[in-house]
Design a protein around this motif. Sequence first.
Motif, PDB file in Angstrom:
ATOM      1  N   HIS A  99      13.978 -11.642  77.086  1.00  0.00           N
ATOM      2  CA  HIS A  99      14.740 -12.180  75.952  1.00  0.00           C
ATOM      3  C   HIS A  99      16.194 -11.713  75.935  1.00  0.00           C
ATOM      4  O   HIS A  99      17.070 -12.459  75.525  1.00  0.00           O
ATOM      5  N   VAL A 100      16.452 -10.466  76.363  1.00  0.00           N
ATOM      6  CA  VAL A 100      17.836  -9.948  76.324  1.00  0.00           C
ATOM      7  C   VAL A 100      18.411  -9.640  77.709  1.00  0.00           C
ATOM      8  O   VAL A 100      19.521  -9.147  77.811  1.00  0.00           O
ATOM      9  N   GLY A 101      17.649  -9.935  78.772  1.00  0.00           N
ATOM     10  CA  GLY A 101      18.044  -9.490  80.111  1.00  0.00           C
ATOM     11  C   GLY A 101      19.463  -9.870  80.502  1.00  0.00           C
ATOM     12  O   GLY A 101      20.185  -9.080  81.101  1.00  0.00           O
ATOM     13  N   LEU A 102      19.864 -11.100  80.171  1.00  0.00           N
ATOM     14  CA  LEU A 102      21.215 -11.531  80.564  1.00  0.00           C
ATOM     15  C   LEU A 102      22.161 -11.588  79.360  1.00  0.00           C
ATOM     16  O   LEU A 102      23.200 -12.261  79.420  1.00  0.00           O
ATOM     17  N   SER A 103      21.843 -10.876  78.292  1.00  0.00           N
ATOM     18  CA  SER A 103      22.708 -10.920  77.095  1.00  0.00           C
ATOM     19  C   SER A 103      24.106 -10.397  77.404  1.00  0.00           C
ATOM     20  O   SER A 103      25.104 -11.007  77.007  1.00  0.00           O
ATOM     21  N   GLY A 104      24.186  -9.278  78.129  1.00  0.00           N
ATOM     22  CA  GLY A 104      25.500  -8.731  78.464  1.00  0.00           C
ATOM     23  C   GLY A 104      26.282  -9.688  79.353  1.00  0.00           C
ATOM     24  O   GLY A 104      27.462  -9.984  79.116  1.00  0.00           O
ATOM     25  N   TRP A 105      25.612 -10.206  80.355  1.00  0.00           N
ATOM     26  CA  TRP A 105      26.228 -11.125  81.329  1.00  0.00           C
ATOM     27  C   TRP A 105      26.764 -12.387  80.630  1.00  0.00           C
ATOM     28  O   TRP A 105      27.895 -12.808  80.863  1.00  0.00           O
ATOM     29  N   LEU A 106      25.964 -12.982  79.760  1.00  0.00           N
ATOM     30  CA  LEU A 106      26.374 -14.233  79.111  1.00  0.00           C
ATOM     31  C   LEU A 106      27.418 -13.984  78.023  1.00  0.00           C
ATOM     32  O   LEU A 106      28.383 -14.746  77.907  1.00  0.00           O
ATOM     33  N   CYS A 107      27.253 -12.926  77.226  1.00  0.00           N
ATOM     34  CA  CYS A 107      28.239 -12.655  76.156  1.00  0.00           C
ATOM     35  C   CYS A 107      29.603 -12.338  76.772  1.00  0.00           C
ATOM     36  O   CYS A 107      30.631 -12.799  76.287  1.00  0.00           O
ATOM     37  N   VAL A 168      17.234  -5.610  82.725  1.00  0.00           N
ATOM     38  CA  VAL A 168      18.260  -5.724  81.671  1.00  0.00           C
ATOM     39  C   VAL A 168      19.475  -4.903  82.122  1.00  0.00           C
ATOM     40  O   VAL A 168      19.657  -3.768  81.704  1.00  0.00           O
ATOM     41  N   PRO A 169      20.296  -5.475  83.015  1.00  0.00           N
ATOM     42  CA  PRO A 169      21.407  -4.686  83.555  1.00  0.00           C
ATOM     43  C   PRO A 169      22.429  -4.281  82.501  1.00  0.00           C
ATOM     44  O   PRO A 169      23.056  -3.240  82.630  1.00  0.00           O
ATOM     45  N   SER A 170      22.604  -5.097  81.445  1.00  0.00           N
ATOM     46  CA  SER A 170      23.515  -4.680  80.376  1.00  0.00           C
ATOM     47  C   SER A 170      23.164  -5.399  79.088  1.00  0.00           C
ATOM     48  O   SER A 170      22.638  -6.514  79.091  1.00  0.00           O
ATOM     49  N   VAL A 171      23.436  -4.689  77.988  1.00  0.00           N
ATOM     50  CA  VAL A 171      23.282  -5.247  76.640  1.00  0.00           C
ATOM     51  C   VAL A 171      24.663  -5.109  76.002  1.00  0.00           C
ATOM     52  O   VAL A 171      25.333  -4.096  76.232  1.00  0.00           O
TER      53      VAL A 171
END
Length: 354
Positions: A99-107, A168-171
Motif C-alpha cells: 500500500h505504501v511501497g512507492l509512496s516516497g517515489w510517487l510523491c 518500502v524504500p522510502s516513505v
Amino acid sequence: MNPLEAQLAYPLGDTVPAPGAVLALAPGLRWARMPLPFALDHVNLWLLDDNFDGRPGYTLIDTGAGTDATRAAWEIVLADGIKGAPLVRVIATHCHPDHVGLSGWLCDRFGAPFWITTGEFGFARMMAAALPGVDEPSAIPHFERHGLVDAAMLDALRSRRNYYPSLVPSVPDAYTRLQDGQSIAIGAHRWRVITGFGHSPEHASLYCPELNVLVAGDMVLPRISTNVSVFAVEPDGNPLQLYLDSLGKFADLPDDVLVLPSHGKPFRGLHTRIRQLREHHKERLDEVVQACTTPQSAMEIVPIMFKRTLDAHQLSFALGEAVAHLHKLCFDDILRKLQSNDGIIRFQRISGHL
Ligand SMILES: [Zn+2]
C-alpha cells in the motif's frame, strides 16, 4: 469460486485490469492492479479525477510495493493509462508494503502530498527505518515464546531481516492526517474516512455516498479473510476484538454499495461478506477453545486453524493469527495464559467453559 464467494456479486465478472492498464469503474474513478511477489500476487489501486489545490490530475489511493515490476507497471499507467496527467495527491489506506511501497517515489516525482492516518504514518516510518521492536529480528523471540522451535523455520524467518525496507524504500517525510469521520473532497465528490483496527494500526477506508462506493482497503476482502495478528511490538494486544468491532463501523452503509477491496475483484454484498467473516472467526474461536482442553501453545494451534502446509512467510502470518484468537479468548475469560519453565506461553480453557 468457493460457495461463500458465490453469495457475492461481481458486477465486472472476471474482468481485471492488466498490469499497466486502467479500467473505468464509475465517473471519475479508475482501477489499476499492480503485481506482488507473493502467493497473493496483486494489489488493487484506485485513481480518482481531482483538482487539488488548483492542480488538475489524479488522486491515487495506495501505491503498490517498491519492486521493479511495480515501477515498470507504473511507467505504463502514467504514460498510457492516465496520458501523462500528474498525480496531485497520494492517499494510503495503511502502512503495509503493498500500500505504501512507492509512496516516497510517487510523491517525490509529482510533488504530491501524502495523506494517511497518524497511526499508519508512524508505523510506516518506524518499519522503513527497521527500528527495534518492529524489525524482523524482533519477531524471532516472539515466535519462540509462542512455541516455534523448528530451527529451519526460524532461520528462514531470520533471513527476512530487511523485509519491510526492501519493499518500502522510502516513505514521505511529512503527511496530512486522515481522521475517522472526516469528510474529504476528491474531485466532484466527498468521501468519508472510516478508520479500522486489528489489521494495521489505524487503517482508513473511504466511503462515497454519491457514488455508493467503499474503498475498503484490507478491512473487507471478498475471497480471503483479512490477516489479524499479534505482533512482537504489541505482545499483549487483542487485535481480533479490534477487528470485529471495526467491522461494525460499516453497518450503516447500503447493502448495494460497490466495495473496492485491495485484493480480489470489486463486489456487492458488503453485509453478506461481513456476516461470513464474523462466522469464519467464530468457527476458528470454537476450534481453539475445543483444542485448549489441555494446555496448547499458539504453534500447536496453527495446524488446527490452518489445514495446509505453510512456508515461512505464511507461517509468520498464521502464528500471529493463532495468537490473536487465543488472546481474544483470554480477554473473554474463556482461556487463561500459562507461563512454563521452558519459556513457551500456553493457553488452557478455564474450567466451567464447555
Ligand atoms: Zn494490509
